[in-house]
Scaffold this motif. Structure first.
Motif, mmCIF file in Angstrom:
data_model
loop_
_atom_site.group_PDB
_atom_site.id
_atom_site.type_symbol
_atom_site.label_atom_id
_atom_site.label_comp_id
_atom_site.label_asym_id
_atom_site.label_seq_id
_atom_site.Cartn_x
_atom_site.Cartn_y
_atom_site.Cartn_z
ATOM 1 N N ASP A 1 0.814 -1.223 0.000
ATOM 2 C CA ASP A 1 0.000 0.000 0.000
ATOM 3 C C ASP A 1 0.845 1.270 0.000
ATOM 4 O O ASP A 1 0.471 2.257 -0.634
ATOM 5 N N ASP A 2 1.966 1.245 0.699
ATOM 6 C CA ASP A 2 2.832 2.429 0.713
ATOM 7 C C ASP A 2 3.334 2.741 -0.695
ATOM 8 O O ASP A 2 3.355 3.895 -1.123
ATOM 9 N N ALA A 3 3.720 1.687 -1.416
ATOM 10 C CA ALA A 3 4.202 1.868 -2.785
ATOM 11 C C ALA A 3 3.096 2.442 -3.662
ATOM 12 O O ALA A 3 3.327 3.375 -4.436
ATOM 13 N N PHE A 4 1.874 1.889 -3.525
ATOM 14 C CA PHE A 4 0.759 2.409 -4.317
ATOM 15 C C PHE A 4 0.407 3.836 -3.897
ATOM 16 O O PHE A 4 0.088 4.668 -4.736
ATOM 17 N N GLY A 5 0.511 4.117 -2.604
ATOM 18 C CA GLY A 5 0.266 5.479 -2.120
ATOM 19 C C GLY A 5 1.217 6.470 -2.762
ATOM 20 O O GLY A 5 0.802 7.529 -3.248
ATOM 21 N N ASP A 6 2.503 6.112 -2.787
ATOM 22 C CA ASP A 6 3.524 6.977 -3.403
ATOM 23 C C ASP A 6 3.272 7.124 -4.901
ATOM 24 O O ASP A 6 3.406 8.217 -5.469
ATOM 25 N N PHE A 7 2.921 6.011 -5.527
ATOM 26 C CA PHE A 7 2.655 6.014 -6.972
ATOM 27 C C PHE A 7 1.488 6.952 -7.304
ATOM 28 O O PHE A 7 1.557 7.752 -8.229
ATOM 29 N N ILE A 8 0.426 6.838 -6.516
ATOM 30 C CA ILE A 8 -0.768 7.672 -6.720
ATOM 31 C C ILE A 8 -0.418 9.145 -6.561
ATOM 32 O O ILE A 8 -0.820 9.986 -7.354
ATOM 33 N N LYS A 9 0.379 9.445 -5.506
ATOM 34 C CA LYS A 9 0.823 10.833 -5.288
ATOM 35 C C LYS A 9 1.617 11.326 -6.491
ATOM 36 O O LYS A 9 1.420 12.443 -6.962
ATOM 37 N N SER A 10 2.519 10.477 -6.986
ATOM 38 C CA SER A 10 3.369 10.887 -8.110
ATOM 39 C C SER A 10 2.539 11.158 -9.367
ATOM 40 O O SER A 10 2.934 11.945 -10.222
ATOM 41 N N LYS A 11 1.380 10.509 -9.479
ATOM 42 C CA LYS A 11 0.499 10.720 -10.627
ATOM 43 C C LYS A 11 -0.428 11.926 -10.411
ATOM 44 O O LYS A 11 -1.126 12.345 -11.329
ATOM 45 N N GLY A 12 -0.454 12.443 -9.166
ATOM 46 C CA GLY A 12 -1.297 13.583 -8.850
ATOM 47 C C GLY A 12 -2.790 13.274 -8.921
ATOM 48 O O GLY A 12 -3.580 14.126 -9.306
ATOM 49 N N VAL A 13 -3.147 12.035 -8.571
ATOM 50 C CA VAL A 13 -4.565 11.661 -8.579
ATOM 51 C C VAL A 13 -4.992 11.212 -7.182
ATOM 52 O O VAL A 13 -4.146 10.913 -6.337
ATOM 53 N N THR A 14 -6.297 11.169 -6.966
ATOM 54 C CA THR A 14 -6.806 10.639 -5.699
ATOM 55 C C THR A 14 -6.922 9.120 -5.830
ATOM 56 O O THR A 14 -6.827 8.587 -6.941
ATOM 57 N N ARG A 15 -7.177 8.451 -4.717
ATOM 58 C CA ARG A 15 -7.348 6.997 -4.771
ATOM 59 C C ARG A 15 -8.547 6.623 -5.633
ATOM 60 O O ARG A 15 -8.522 5.627 -6.348
ATOM 61 N N MET A 16 -9.606 7.435 -5.563
ATOM 62 C CA MET A 16 -10.800 7.176 -6.361
ATOM 63 C C MET A 16 -10.496 7.323 -7.850
ATOM 64 O O MET A 16 -10.959 6.542 -8.668
ATOM 65 N N GLU A 17 -9.708 8.344 -8.193
ATOM 66 C CA GLU A 17 -9.337 8.549 -9.595
ATOM 67 C C GLU A 17 -8.391 7.442 -10.062
ATOM 68 O O GLU A 17 -8.465 6.991 -11.201
ATOM 69 N N PHE A 18 -7.534 7.008 -9.150
ATOM 70 C CA PHE A 18 -6.551 5.971 -9.483
ATOM 71 C C PHE A 18 -7.219 4.694 -9.985
ATOM 72 O O PHE A 18 -6.808 4.139 -11.005
ATOM 73 N N VAL A 19 -8.263 4.239 -9.282
ATOM 74 C CA VAL A 19 -8.907 2.984 -9.697
ATOM 75 C C VAL A 19 -9.688 3.119 -11.004
ATOM 76 O O VAL A 19 -10.111 2.122 -11.579
ATOM 77 N N LYS A 20 -9.859 4.363 -11.487
ATOM 78 C CA LYS A 20 -10.532 4.578 -12.771
ATOM 79 C C LYS A 20 -9.529 4.971 -13.864
ATOM 80 O O LYS A 20 -9.902 5.276 -14.990
#
Length: 181
Positions: free
Chosen positions: A99-118
Motif C-alpha cells: 500500500d505504501d508503494a501504491f500510495g507513493d505512486f498515486i501521489k506521483s500521478k497527482g490523482v486521488t485513490r478514487m481517480e486511481f482505480v478509474k
C-alpha cells in the motif's frame, strides 16, 4: 388503536422489505418511533455481508486481498477487471506492491485513490507485476531480465523486497515496495 395499526404496518413493511432483500428499509428511518424495528431489520438482513462475506481462494489474488498492507493492489486488480490474471491456473510469479508503494505512486500521478482505480492503463499496471512461470529469489541474478505478461522487461534483482518466495496454489509471490508502472 390508530397508533397500534400505524406501528404494525411499518413493522410489516420492514419485514417484507427484509424478506425481499430490498434496500427499502431506509424509508422506515423517517418514522422516529420505528428506530428499533429498523435496527433489528438491518441486523437480520445481514447488511454488509455482501461486501465482507467474500471468501478468497489460496491463489495470488486471494493472497493479495487477504494481506493487510496490500489492499490497494487488490482494489486495483478488481477495478481493472484483471482478477482472472491473478487467479489463473499458473504457475505465475507475482510481484505484489504494498500500500505504501501504491500510495507513493498515486501521489506521483497527482490523482486521488478514487481517480486511481478509474485510471487509464490500470490493467497494464496490474499485469506489469506478473511473470509467467515460477521465478524464485534464487532465479533473480543481478541484471537478469524477466518479461511481464504485458511485455515489459523488468530486472527484479533491483527491486526493494519485503518478502520473497511466498507460495500459493497458482503462484510464487514476492512482496515489493514499489509499483512497476
Amino acid at each position: 388503536a390508530y397508533k397500534h395499526t400505524h406501528t404494525h404496518t411499518h413493522t410489516m413493511f420492514a419485514l417484507q422489505s427484509q424478506i425481499a432483500g430490498a434496500k427499502v428499509v431506509s424509508k422506515v428511518v423517517a418514522n422516529k418511533q420505528q428506530r428499533s424495528t429498523v435496527v433489528s431489520a438491518k441486523i437480520a438482513h445481514g447488511k454488509g455481508g455482501e461486501e465482507g462475506g467474500r471468501s478468497f481462494n489460496n491463489d495470488a489474488f486471494g493472497m493479495i486481498c487477504k494481506a493487510a498492507s496490500y489492499s490497494m493492489m487488490g482494489s486495483a486488480i478488481s477495478a481493472a477487471g484483471e482478477e482472472d490474471v491473478f487467479t489463473q491456473e499458473g504457475p505465475i510469479t507475482v510481484f505484489a506492491a504494498d500500500d505504501d508503494a501504491f500510495g507513493d505512486f498515486i501521489k506521483s500521478k497527482g490523482v486521488t485513490r478514487m481517480e486511481f482505480v478509474k485510471m487509464d492503463g490500470l490493467g497494464d499496471i496490474c499485469k506489469n507485476h506478473v511473470v509467467k512461470g515460477t521465478v524464485t529469489k534464487a532465479d533473480m541474478a543481478a541484471g537478469k531480465e524477466f518479461e511481464t505478461i504485458t511485455g515489459k522487461k523488468i530486472v527484479p534483482a533491483d527491486f526493494p523486497f519485503k518478502k520473497n518466495d511466498i507460495k500459493v496454489d497458482n503462484a510464487t509471490i514476492h512482496a515489493i515496495k514499489m509499483v512497476i508502472a
